[in-house]
Design an enzyme around this catalytic site. Structure first.
Site, PDB file in Angstrom:
ATOM      1  N   GLU A 293       0.813  -1.216   0.000  1.00 10.97           N
ATOM      2  CA  GLU A 293       0.000   0.000   0.000  1.00 10.97           C
ATOM      3  C   GLU A 293       0.855   1.277   0.000  1.00 10.97           C
ATOM      4  O   GLU A 293       0.588   2.237   0.710  1.00 10.97           O
ATOM      5  CB  GLU A 293      -0.969  -0.010   1.184  1.00 10.97           C
ATOM      6  CG  GLU A 293      -1.933  -1.182   1.151  1.00 10.97           C
ATOM      7  CD  GLU A 293      -2.896  -1.202   2.312  1.00 10.97           C
ATOM      8  OE1 GLU A 293      -4.035  -1.646   2.122  1.00 10.97           O
ATOM      9  OE2 GLU A 293      -2.514  -0.782   3.431  1.00 10.97           O
ATOM     10  N   ASP A 367      -8.698  -8.860   4.292  1.00 12.03           N
ATOM     11  CA  ASP A 367      -8.358  -7.742   5.174  1.00 12.03           C
ATOM     12  C   ASP A 367      -9.361  -7.586   6.304  1.00 12.03           C
ATOM     13  O   ASP A 367     -10.146  -6.623   6.304  1.00 12.03           O
ATOM     14  CB  ASP A 367      -8.281  -6.448   4.360  1.00 12.03           C
ATOM     15  CG  ASP A 367      -7.709  -5.275   5.153  1.00 12.03           C
ATOM     16  OD1 ASP A 367      -7.195  -5.497   6.255  1.00 12.03           O
ATOM     17  OD2 ASP A 367      -7.782  -4.138   4.660  1.00 12.03           O
ATOM     18  N   GLU A 395     -12.521  -1.692  12.390  1.00 12.20           N
ATOM     19  CA  GLU A 395     -12.441  -1.021  11.100  1.00 12.20           C
ATOM     20  C   GLU A 395     -13.547  -1.471  10.155  1.00 12.20           C
ATOM     21  O   GLU A 395     -14.127  -0.666   9.431  1.00 12.20           O
ATOM     22  CB  GLU A 395     -11.064  -1.299  10.476  1.00 12.20           C
ATOM     23  CG  GLU A 395     -10.873  -0.693   9.099  1.00 12.20           C
ATOM     24  CD  GLU A 395      -9.510  -1.017   8.506  1.00 12.20           C
ATOM     25  OE1 GLU A 395      -9.268  -0.625   7.351  1.00 12.20           O
ATOM     26  OE2 GLU A 395      -8.686  -1.675   9.199  1.00 12.20           O
TER      27      GLU A 395
END
Length: 701
Positions: A293, A367, A395
């Site tokens: 990323e 993820d 998240e």
């Protein structure tokens, strides 16, 4: 004023918040046991503590027992050098050669009238003290006690994604706990409370900064701040670790490169490691996110992850340090399958890393989705240790407005059978070294702590932190047992209230999955912020950051074909695991759309078609939030009023947002299914365009 009343007053001022019970004390809530008979029974068994040790860790253990038992039992517990003949009480025994336990393990046993705490190390005695307190808090008998306990996992860590400016990436409970601008001169009392809470559940390490690391943490200025934290945590058996920026030799050292094979770069890392260990002799090591990323890494220089990890491993090895190298690496391939990325990247490198490197693997291949199959790397790395990385901060689980107890998720993953060396090769046994005899074993949780008074934003999210510690110590612990402990230690001991809250907790994760990602749907959330539904998302900086990349909805059906006919991601698992998932007719429904593109009209094992089952899950999941509200209302008189109101308010928000998820997904997928909603479900009272506009209303993009 009588001495005990003075003791209670002083202890209350030290350990309790200045207002209602807002959750600050976590599971170290040593309120008076209301059952007088039970109190008296405990008092008859532990009236005195005997210890002469001057070791800071043992002194903490003694003081925790003295204060904790004193307030739980409503009477001071004396501390003296030794117990007299036939005198009942608690004794500490440090025996470096004690058999049957590891260096952090302990024994609790009743011998005559003495309750003995036995361990090889001072840390073991501290863990024994907290175990004894847990048993009293939960009303467990101390008679004829014979407990032997050792952690199955060596390194039990929290990973904090905290930044040097005080923010927290994916943090939903305020700002960072670490007040970098005050350190090292001022030590916030919360640092000690944090250490107590972690030691009480067996956590022995903390990575204090974000994996998207600033090189600033390796400057002399910040190392002094980290040292101050390490000094606070050390007596509680907690080591400090740092996430590092791989380009630090270039950023800080002003070298022309960060190429791991460059001699000057290798020398820079060795000197930096020496500097760190000079300040913090028991420093744990480095955590690295590289070539992921946008983060720098060895591949920037044509090198491999082995090259990058090993140069750091060489730097810390003389000091006893380790390198935790994250496997979260994936290329932006629009025709590929991100599911396969970590395995494809790291499996060929197995056995090439130095022996003080451990590969840190997220629990699933994508993820931290609400539900994922276990990562194929668990069971595949036969010569290189792998660590489990769970995410505590929510998240993808509704941030701090949705009640999601994550222990069932942890349990689901840890109990999954990799079949790596035949049946019974569970993920838990891979992690603890039973399958491949790993020299290092580790389990970490991405922390959900912040500066909020209750630490975690949503009061019930404390249970996820607690569960991580307990399951890292013993991965086979059941979600129900952990929930029972946490409720009794943190909220209430009233039996009916305990049963009600546990029931909500144990069902909460499945409820969340039903109204956000049923039947194996995944990655339907908004881009970047990862909050709220955007199943229509088809444009992003990378194709695998969109929703359509994963759900693949079309006029024929829904889901990502990962069989041999599709991406063939299933081939990364052992044959028995492949067989479990490869047939859509027998694939477990929770994973159906993870591995198959299923026709809308396909009849499932429930008797419903795919479309009808999807609608049923979205609607029933949202409806179950009302059930959670009703059940929570039943315990109003049995939990603190501030905590009750806090949770009740968040449940109202959760209901609103569950309906948002339901309407967004049902209306969007209906455009492809082209079928009416099955009875008895009524069409949402808003259009798809109106739901899409909620993204702007919530100020999320």
């Amino acid at each position: 004023m009588p001495k005990f009343r003075l003791f209670l007053l002083l202890y209350t001022l030290i350990t309790a918040p200045a207002w209602a019970d807002d959750g600050y004390r976590l599971w170290l809530k040593f309120d008076l046991i209301e059952d007088a008979a039970l109190r008296q029974k405990y008092l008859s068994q532990v009236p005195t503590i005997a210890s002469t040790s001057t070791h800071p860790t043992v002194q903490i253990a003694v003081e925790e027992l003295r204060q904790g038992l004193g307030t739980l039992l409503g009477k001071p517990v004396a501390v003296k050098p030794a117990l007299g003949a036939n005198e009942k009480g608690i004794s500490f025994k440090l025996n470096p050669t004690e058999s049957g336990i590891s260096e952090e393990g302990f024994k609790l046993q009743t011998v005559g009238g003495t309750l003995q705490l036995i361990a090889q190390t001072e840390r073991g005695l501290l863990y024994a003290a907290y175990e004894l307190l847990r048993r009293v808090q939960t009303g467990t008998s101390l008679e004829k006690l014979s407990v032997t306990s050792s952690p199955r996992i060596q390194l039990r860590l929290l990973n904090h994604w905290d930044n040097h400016v005080g923010t927290i990436e994916r943090g939903y409970a305020g700002m960072s706990l670490w007040k970098w601008y005050e350190l090292p001169e001022r030590l916030d009392p919360r640092y000690t409370e944090y250490a107590r809470a972690n030691a009480a559940i067996g956590i022995n390490g903390t990575v204090v900064n974000n994996v998207n690391a600033s090189a600033r943490f390796l400057t002399d200025e910040y190392l002094q701040k980290v040292k101050a934290l390490a000094d606070v945590f050390r007596p509680y058996g907690i080591k400090v670790y740092l996430s590092v920026n791989f380009a630090s030799p270039r950023i800080l050292g002003k070298l022309k490169t960060a190429d791991p094979l460059d001699p000057d770069v290798r020398a820079w890392w060795k000197q930096k490691a020496a500097d760190v260990y000079t300040l913090i002799p028991d420093f744990g090591g480095f955590l690295v996110k590289a070539n992921s990323e946008g983060e720098p890494g060895p591949m920037d220089y044509g090198r491999t992850h082995v090259d990058g990890a090993n140069v750091l491993a060489e730097a810390v090895k003389p000091h006893g340090g380790i390198i935790m190298w994250r496997s979260f690496v994936y290329e932006p391939d629009p025709k590929g399958d991100r599911f396969k990325a970590a395995y494809d990247e790291f499996k060929p490198l197995d056995g090439k890393f130095h022996d003080n490197v451990i590969i840190q693997v997220k629990n699933g291949p994508i993820d931290f989705m609400p539900r994922e199959p276990f990562s194929p790397l668990f069971g595949a790395m036969t010569q290189t240790p792998v660590s489990m990385e769970f995410q505590l901060t929510q998240e993808y689980l509704g941030w701090a407005t949705h009640w999601v107890y994550q222990a069932p998720l942890f349990e689901e993953v840890l109990s999954a059978d990799t079949h790596a060396k035949g049946p019974g090769s569970t993920v838990a046994k891979v992690l603890d070294g039973s399958v491949y005899k790993y020299p290092i074993t580790s389990m970490v949780g991405v922390a959900n702590t912040g500066s909020d008074r209750n630490w975690t934003g949503h009061p019930m999210a404390q249970a996820n932190w607690y569960a991580l510690g307990r399951m890292a110590w013993e991965p086979t612990l059941a979600s129900e047992q952990i929930a029972d402990e946490w409720v009794k230690m943190s909220l209430t001991r009233k039996p009916q209230a305990v049963a009600t809250i546990k029931n909500i907790m144990l069902k909460s994760r499945e409820i969340y999955v039903d109204y956000t990602s049923p039947l194996g749907l995944h990655h339907l959330m908004g881009e970047g912020h990862h909050f709220g539904p955007e199943p229509w998302l088809n444009k992003a900086r990378r194709p695998d950051w969109t929703a359509v990349y994963y759900h693949r909805a079309d006029s024929l059906g829904l889901g990502f074909d990962r069989t041999a006919r599709g991406s063939n991601a299933l081939s990364q698992y052992a044959p028995p695991v492949q067989q479990q998932f490869e047939n859509p007719a027998t694939c477990p429904l929770p994973y159906l759309l993870w591995f198959h593109h299923v026709p809308w009209t396909q009849k499932l094992s429930t008797g419903r078609t795919l479309w009808n089952e999807l609608v049923h899950r979205f609607y029933s999941g949202a409806e179950q939030v009302k059930w959670m509200q009703n059940e929570w209302n039943k315990v109003k008189k049995d939990v603190d009023s501030e905590i009750f109101a806090n949770v009740a308010g968040r449940l109202l928000t959760q209901e609103k947002e569950a309906l948002w998820w339901r309407d967004a997904c049902v209306l969007y997928f209906q455009e492809y299914a082209r079928q009416p909603l099955p009875a008895p479900y009524q069409k949402p009272n808003r259009t798809l365009e109106e739901v899409k506009n909620l993204v702007d209303i919530y100020h999320l993009r």
